[in-house]
Design an enzyme around this catalytic site. Structure first.
Site, PDB file in Angstrom:
ATOM      1  N   SER A  39      63.315  19.845   6.079  1.00 20.48           N
ATOM      2  CA  SER A  39      63.959  18.532   6.128  1.00 20.48           C
ATOM      3  C   SER A  39      63.130  17.558   5.318  1.00 20.48           C
ATOM      4  O   SER A  39      61.905  17.501   5.477  1.00 20.48           O
ATOM      5  CB  SER A  39      64.086  18.046   7.578  1.00 20.48           C
ATOM      6  OG  SER A  39      64.357  16.658   7.623  1.00 20.48           O
ATOM      7  N   GLY A  40      63.793  16.765   4.476  1.00 18.61           N
ATOM      8  CA  GLY A  40      63.073  15.769   3.710  1.00 18.61           C
ATOM      9  C   GLY A  40      62.603  14.608   4.564  1.00 18.61           C
ATOM     10  O   GLY A  40      61.428  14.218   4.510  1.00 18.61           O
ATOM     11  N   ASP A  46      73.279  11.456  10.133  1.00 15.66           N
ATOM     12  CA  ASP A  46      71.904  11.256   9.693  1.00 15.66           C
ATOM     13  C   ASP A  46      71.758   9.801   9.263  1.00 15.66           C
ATOM     14  O   ASP A  46      72.546   9.280   8.479  1.00 15.66           O
ATOM     15  CB  ASP A  46      71.619  12.195   8.519  1.00 15.66           C
ATOM     16  CG  ASP A  46      70.156  12.242   8.121  1.00 15.66           C
ATOM     17  OD1 ASP A  46      69.407  11.296   8.440  1.00 15.66           O
ATOM     18  OD2 ASP A  46      69.765  13.222   7.459  1.00 15.66           O
ATOM     19  N   CYS A 101      68.997  11.681   3.532  1.00 14.28           N
ATOM     20  CA  CYS A 101      68.908  13.133   3.692  1.00 14.28           C
ATOM     21  C   CYS A 101      68.244  13.804   2.494  1.00 14.28           C
ATOM     22  O   CYS A 101      68.838  13.930   1.419  1.00 14.28           O
ATOM     23  CB  CYS A 101      70.280  13.748   3.949  1.00 14.28           C
ATOM     24  SG  CYS A 101      70.207  15.491   4.454  1.00 14.28           S
ATOM     25  N   GLY A 102      67.015  14.259   2.698  1.00 10.83           N
ATOM     26  CA  GLY A 102      66.250  14.857   1.613  1.00 10.83           C
ATOM     27  C   GLY A 102      66.718  16.236   1.199  1.00 10.83           C
ATOM     28  O   GLY A 102      66.907  16.520   0.005  1.00 10.83           O
ATOM     29  N   THR A 103      66.932  17.126   2.163  1.00 12.05           N
ATOM     30  CA  THR A 103      67.393  18.472   1.818  1.00 12.05           C
ATOM     31  C   THR A 103      68.826  18.442   1.319  1.00 12.05           C
ATOM     32  O   THR A 103      69.209  19.217   0.434  1.00 12.05           O
ATOM     33  CB  THR A 103      67.270  19.430   3.022  1.00 12.05           C
ATOM     34  OG1 THR A 103      67.818  18.800   4.193  1.00 12.05           O
ATOM     35  CG2 THR A 103      65.819  19.820   3.276  1.00 12.05           C
TER      36      THR A 103
END
Length: 345
Positions: A93-94, A251, A255-257
């Site tokens: 997860s980012g 979220d 959201c990084g991923t």
């Protein structure tokens, strides 16, 4: 007080998304690798018990994650972690990487060096390099060099009972995503539409995982579409996102991923090249900076190396405990707060 179990959590959020970090009391997690430990957490009853203890009521909540800090296995890593959420343990997860980096530095677990500290995080998906900008004892921002991200399949057709046939890109950014242009469901990405977006995301995730099987070609412990992320592009090129998460929430971060997975689709379509940087904005308006650092391959598939930059903020310190007489050691969830999917927990 005679508690049966205690775990200390440093409370952190990354651009609005809560990612508590378990900095003390984490039990030994079996497994020779982080991927094996992820598999144990998702398949062994004791792993399920630990996740429920931390993520469900009365000690947890539907919003946010709990990151288990673990001893690093890789010689280059400063720390390892696995993300716990109400549905399962996740590989990467980012936003949680930003939370973990902030926690490690501001708690002193990893020595902070100004003006910049590099922390290497080990995840089940691989190593994530976190470059933290530090000043006056504070971690001001974190730039993540993410794991290689790649497309599984573009423009997958999905027949739905609500919106007819829609298209999704199935892509990997540390976990697997279904990326859906939000106009296909007749909504826009804004706060007022959060409930509608989440409901649509839960429906689509079930349909997609029923018909489409995905497994990482090199890490079998990572399989299945974890999230549906809705996306849109604003006039100035900003990417607007809403990642929908089980049992039914949005979220809060960009959201990084998810943005890593989306970047792989942009590259595959010739819409992004090495050196490109753009802004991604969340449903609450918070921002990540997303960059395409390099290209590579994963099991022969074209892949990109994304960078994600954002901020983490500490906001509390919590000690979670289990009274040996507590009738709810494994937690619970109700549909009034958790939504219709609470019946599956």
């Amino acid at each position: 007080m005679r508690w049966k179990r205690t775990i200390q959590l440093l409370d952190v959020h990354a651009e609005g998304e809560i990612g508590r970090v378990a900095i003390g009391g984490v039990p030994k997690i079996p497994g020779d690798t982080i991927a094996a430990q992820l598999h144990w957490l998702n398949t062994d009853p004791k792993g399920d018990e630990l996740r429920r203890f931390l993520c469900l009521e009365p000690r947890g909540a539907p919003i946010g994650s709990v990151n288990l800090l673990l001893p690093a296995r890789h010689l280059e890593a400063d720390a390892a972690f696995i993300i716990l959420q109400p549905d399962q343990a996740h590989a990467s997860s980012g936003s949680n990487s930003i939370c973990v980096t902030t926690a490690l530095l501001e708690s002193g677990i990893v020595e902070m060096k100004e003006p910049e500290t590099i922390v290497t995080l080990e995840t089940a998906a691989g190593l994530v390099k976190a470059t933290a900008t530090c000043r006056d004892g504070r971690c001001e921002k974190v730039r993540l060099t993410m794991v290689p991200s790649f497309v599984h399949e573009l423009d997958v057709g999905i027949d739905t009972p609500h919106w007819g046939r829609i298209k999704a890109d199935i892509s990997y950014g540390g976990i697997f995503y279904a990326l859906v242009d939000v106009a296909q469901i007749g909504l826009t990405i804004e706060k007022a539409n959060a409930a509608g977006l989440v409901q649509a995301g839960m429906i689509l995730k079930e349909l997609i995982n029923r018909d489409i099987k995905v497994v990482h070609p090199e890490i079998p412990a990572i399989s299945g579409v974890a999230y549906v992320m809705f996306r849109d592009t604003e006039a100035d090129g900003t990417v607007r996102t809403c990642t929908t998460m089980w049992p039914g929430r949005a979220d809060r971060s960009p959201c990084g991923t998810g943005n890593s997975a989306n970047l792989a689709t942009l590259y595959a379509r010739g819409k992004a090249k090495v050196g490109d940087v753009f802004t991604s904005k969340s449903i609450i308006g918070s921002e990540f900076e997303v960059g395409l650092q390099a290209v590579t391959k994963v099991a022969g598939l074209p892949a990109v190396i994304p960078t994600i930059t954002g901020r983490g903020f500490t906001f509390g310190l919590t000690q979670v405990a289990l009274d040996p007489f507590d009738p709810h050691p494994n937690g619970f969830a109700l549909t009034d707060v958790w939504g219709p999917s609470a019946g599956e927990i």
